[in-house]
Design a protein around this motif. Structure first.
Motif, PDB file in Angstrom:
ATOM      1  N   GLN A 105      20.501  -9.113 -24.657  1.00 27.16           N
ATOM      2  CA  GLN A 105      19.683  -8.867 -23.479  1.00 27.16           C
ATOM      3  C   GLN A 105      18.896 -10.123 -23.098  1.00 27.16           C
ATOM      4  N   TRP A 106      18.317 -10.082 -21.899  1.00 29.99           N
ATOM      5  CA  TRP A 106      17.307 -11.067 -21.528  1.00 29.99           C
ATOM      6  C   TRP A 106      16.224 -11.038 -22.604  1.00 29.99           C
ATOM      7  N   TYR A 107      15.784 -12.198 -23.075  1.00 27.21           N
ATOM      8  CA  TYR A 107      14.909 -12.247 -24.243  1.00 27.21           C
ATOM      9  C   TYR A 107      13.663 -11.374 -24.094  1.00 27.21           C
ATOM     10  N   PHE A 108      13.035 -11.386 -22.932  1.00 28.55           N
ATOM     11  CA  PHE A 108      11.777 -10.661 -22.754  1.00 28.55           C
ATOM     12  C   PHE A 108      11.977  -9.150 -22.563  1.00 28.55           C
ATOM     13  N   GLN A 109      13.212  -8.708 -22.445  1.00 27.77           N
ATOM     14  CA  GLN A 109      13.486  -7.336 -22.013  1.00 27.77           C
ATOM     15  C   GLN A 109      12.879  -6.282 -22.928  1.00 27.77           C
ATOM     16  N   ARG A 110      13.051  -6.431 -24.237  1.00 26.51           N
ATOM     17  CA  ARG A 110      12.550  -5.368 -25.125  1.00 26.51           C
ATOM     18  C   ARG A 110      11.025  -5.356 -25.201  1.00 26.51           C
TER      19      ARG A 110
ATOM     20  N   THR B 234       2.193 -23.059 -23.126  1.00 28.77           N
ATOM     21  CA  THR B 234       1.872 -21.698 -22.668  1.00 28.77           C
ATOM     22  C   THR B 234       0.377 -21.409 -22.554  1.00 28.77           C
ATOM     23  N   ASP B 235      -0.464 -22.397 -22.806  1.00 22.74           N
ATOM     24  CA  ASP B 235      -1.910 -22.216 -22.613  1.00 22.74           C
ATOM     25  C   ASP B 235      -2.210 -22.566 -21.162  1.00 22.74           C
ATOM     26  N   THR B 236      -2.179 -21.570 -20.300  1.00 26.15           N
ATOM     27  CA  THR B 236      -2.288 -21.792 -18.859  1.00 26.15           C
ATOM     28  C   THR B 236      -3.582 -21.200 -18.312  1.00 26.15           C
ATOM     29  N   PRO B 237      -4.009 -21.632 -17.125  1.00 28.15           N
ATOM     30  CA  PRO B 237      -5.216 -21.040 -16.528  1.00 28.15           C
ATOM     31  C   PRO B 237      -5.078 -19.539 -16.312  1.00 28.15           C
ATOM     32  N   GLU B 238      -3.873 -19.087 -15.954  1.00 27.09           N
ATOM     33  CA  GLU B 238      -3.666 -17.654 -15.703  1.00 27.09           C
ATOM     34  C   GLU B 238      -3.651 -16.850 -17.000  1.00 27.09           C
TER      35      GLU B 238
ATOM     36  N   THR C  84      18.701 -20.917 -30.931  1.00 32.90           N
ATOM     37  CA  THR C  84      19.185 -22.266 -30.673  1.00 32.90           C
ATOM     38  C   THR C  84      18.088 -23.109 -30.026  1.00 32.90           C
ATOM     39  N   ASP C  85      18.270 -24.418 -30.035  1.00 36.72           N
ATOM     40  CA  ASP C  85      17.306 -25.301 -29.374  1.00 36.72           C
ATOM     41  C   ASP C  85      17.234 -25.010 -27.879  1.00 36.72           C
ATOM     42  N   ASP C  86      18.388 -24.685 -27.268  1.00 40.98           N
ATOM     43  CA  ASP C  86      18.392 -24.348 -25.847  1.00 40.98           C
ATOM     44  C   ASP C  86      17.589 -23.087 -25.587  1.00 40.98           C
ATOM     45  N   GLU C  87      17.742 -22.076 -26.431  1.00 36.66           N
ATOM     46  CA  GLU C  87      16.982 -20.832 -26.271  1.00 36.66           C
ATOM     47  C   GLU C  87      15.489 -21.087 -26.438  1.00 36.66           C
ATOM     48  N   TYR C  88      15.139 -21.918 -27.381  1.00 38.36           N
ATOM     49  CA  TYR C  88      13.731 -22.250 -27.628  1.00 38.36           C
ATOM     50  C   TYR C  88      13.128 -22.986 -26.433  1.00 38.36           C
ATOM     51  N   ARG C  89      13.806 -24.002 -25.935  1.00 40.14           N
ATOM     52  CA  ARG C  89      13.281 -24.767 -24.798  1.00 40.14           C
ATOM     53  C   ARG C  89      13.208 -23.904 -23.545  1.00 40.14           C
ATOM     54  N   ARG C  90      14.191 -23.038 -23.365  1.00 34.21           N
ATOM     55  CA  ARG C  90      14.175 -22.134 -22.215  1.00 34.21           C
ATOM     56  C   ARG C  90      12.977 -21.186 -22.304  1.00 34.21           C
ATOM     57  N   PHE C  91      12.680 -20.719 -23.516  1.00 33.22           N
ATOM     58  CA  PHE C  91      11.514 -19.848 -23.688  1.00 33.22           C
ATOM     59  C   PHE C  91      10.231 -20.555 -23.266  1.00 33.22           C
ATOM     60  N   LEU C  92      10.058 -21.796 -23.698  1.00 36.60           N
ATOM     61  CA  LEU C  92       8.836 -22.530 -23.360  1.00 36.60           C
ATOM     62  C   LEU C  92       8.700 -22.733 -21.852  1.00 36.60           C
ATOM     63  N   ARG C  93       9.807 -22.855 -21.143  1.00 39.26           N
ATOM     64  CA  ARG C  93       9.761 -22.983 -19.683  1.00 39.26           C
ATOM     65  C   ARG C  93       9.494 -21.652 -19.006  1.00 39.26           C
TER      66      ARG C  93
ATOM     67  N   CYS D  61       8.244 -18.698 -20.345  1.00 38.23           N
ATOM     68  CA  CYS D  61       7.112 -17.865 -20.758  1.00 38.23           C
ATOM     69  C   CYS D  61       5.917 -17.951 -19.806  1.00 38.23           C
ATOM     70  N   PRO D  62       5.469 -19.148 -19.385  1.00 36.93           N
ATOM     71  CA  PRO D  62       4.345 -19.187 -18.438  1.00 36.93           C
ATOM     72  C   PRO D  62       4.653 -18.484 -17.121  1.00 36.93           C
ATOM     73  N   VAL D  63       5.894 -18.564 -16.673  1.00 36.83           N
ATOM     74  CA  VAL D  63       6.293 -17.884 -15.434  1.00 36.83           C
ATOM     75  C   VAL D  63       6.254 -16.372 -15.644  1.00 36.83           C
ATOM     76  N   PHE D  64       6.788 -15.914 -16.767  1.00 39.18           N
ATOM     77  CA  PHE D  64       6.789 -14.496 -17.109  1.00 39.18           C
ATOM     78  C   PHE D  64       5.364 -13.944 -17.152  1.00 39.18           C
ATOM     79  N   GLU D  65       4.464 -14.658 -17.821  1.00 39.59           N
ATOM     80  CA  GLU D  65       3.093 -14.181 -17.946  1.00 39.59           C
ATOM     81  C   GLU D  65       2.343 -14.256 -16.620  1.00 39.59           C
ATOM     82  N   ARG D  66       2.651 -15.250 -15.811  1.00 38.18           N
ATOM     83  CA  ARG D  66       2.024 -15.333 -14.490  1.00 38.18           C
ATOM     84  C   ARG D  66       2.406 -14.126 -13.639  1.00 38.18           C
TER      85      ARG D  66
END
Length: 267
Positions: free
Chosen positions: A82-87, A198-202, A119-128, A130-135
């Motif tokens: 699944q999409w990582y954040f789905q569950r 991921t430490d963002t103003p929002e 994987t490294d790709d999954e990790y880097r994608r998460f860091l990109r 996650c802030p969008v998801f939380e926003r």
């Protein structure tokens, strides 16, 4: 503050302030329920950093129908596709609910990355992502709070040692926990990268110094209460009714029921 010796809080002071905060948590719960607010609190940090003990005190007097603890197991084979954040999305609160994440989607930035479970790709994608998801969550009205429990290597080692010796806490210790000792610096680097991304103003991170468990619990709960714009909701007016007079009911004979043995009488 980190690196500064702080006085220990006495048990009497701790219990008094904890009770005051727990009463305020009940008020917060009623506000969330009445106003149909959605509150999600993320608890992250190293193993044995004190997350579980804080969650226990936070929820001790709350209604489990309103305040839920989410501690997800390893993803299933289906969830891995699944999409990582789905569950995690499935566990987010609806109106009138508080959800406490005992570890969260940040598993990918910590244990999964350090232990090579992604994987490294999954990790880097998460860091990109996650802030969008939380926003998106925050803009939709979710009240999101993120706490990182920070424990020193010396204190963590001592807590692991105590867990090994305590039959009530032995279950808390796993081979994965013990391996975190040998990967201390790798986890430190992962935490620094996670915070930077991921430490963002929002959706900021709040660090809880947790070498002193009592202080950590009071500080975290007090901050959560101060950060949420709640107000006291007057309770409904209730009056204990008079018991009506008996109408002839007779209790059934005791020997028709099976009672648990009186273990306490043998103590």
């Amino acid at each position: 503050m980190a690196g500064t010796e702080l006085r220990r809080i006495s048990g009497k002071v701790y219990e008094k302030e904890l009770r005051r905060l727990q009463i305020e948590l009940v008020n917060l719960q009623e506000w969330v329920l009445t106003e149909k607010k959605r509150v999600a609190v993320v608890f992250e940090g190293r193993d044995a950093a004190g997350k579980g003990g804080t969650i226990k005190r936070l929820t001790e007097h709350l209604n489990p129908r309103v305040t839920r603890i989410v501690a997800l197991p390893r993803p299933t084979e289906r969830e891995r596709t699944q999409w990582y954040f789905q569950r995690y999305v499935e566990q987010l609160p609806a109106g009138g609910e508080i959800v406490l994440f005992d570890r969260s989607w940040y598993n990918r930035a910590g244990v999964e990355h350090v232990m090579g479970f992604c994987t490294d790709d999954e990790y880097r994608r998460f860091l990109r992502h996650c802030p969008v998801f939380e926003r998106m969550l925050v803009e939709d009205g979710l009240l999101l709070r993120k706490y990182w429990f920070s424990v020193s290597d010396v204190e963590q080692q001592e807590r692991f040692r105590r867990r090994l010796q305590d039959p009530l806490k032995r279950w808390k210790l796993s081979t994965m926990d013990l391996e975190s000792i040998t990967r201390w610096e790798a986890y430190s680097r992962a935490k620094d990268e996670m915070m930077a991304a991921t430490d963002t103003p929002e959706s900021p991170w709040y660090v809880v110094e947790s070498d002193d468990k009592r202080r950590a619990r009071l500080n975290m709960i007090a901050h959560l209460l101060d950060s949420l714009p709640h107000h006291r909701v007057p309770p409904p007016s209730l009056r204990l009714p008079e018991r009506p007079p008996p109408t002839g009911y007779t209790r059934s004979p005791r020997d028709r029921q099976t009672y648990v043995p009186d273990h306490a009488a043998r103590l």
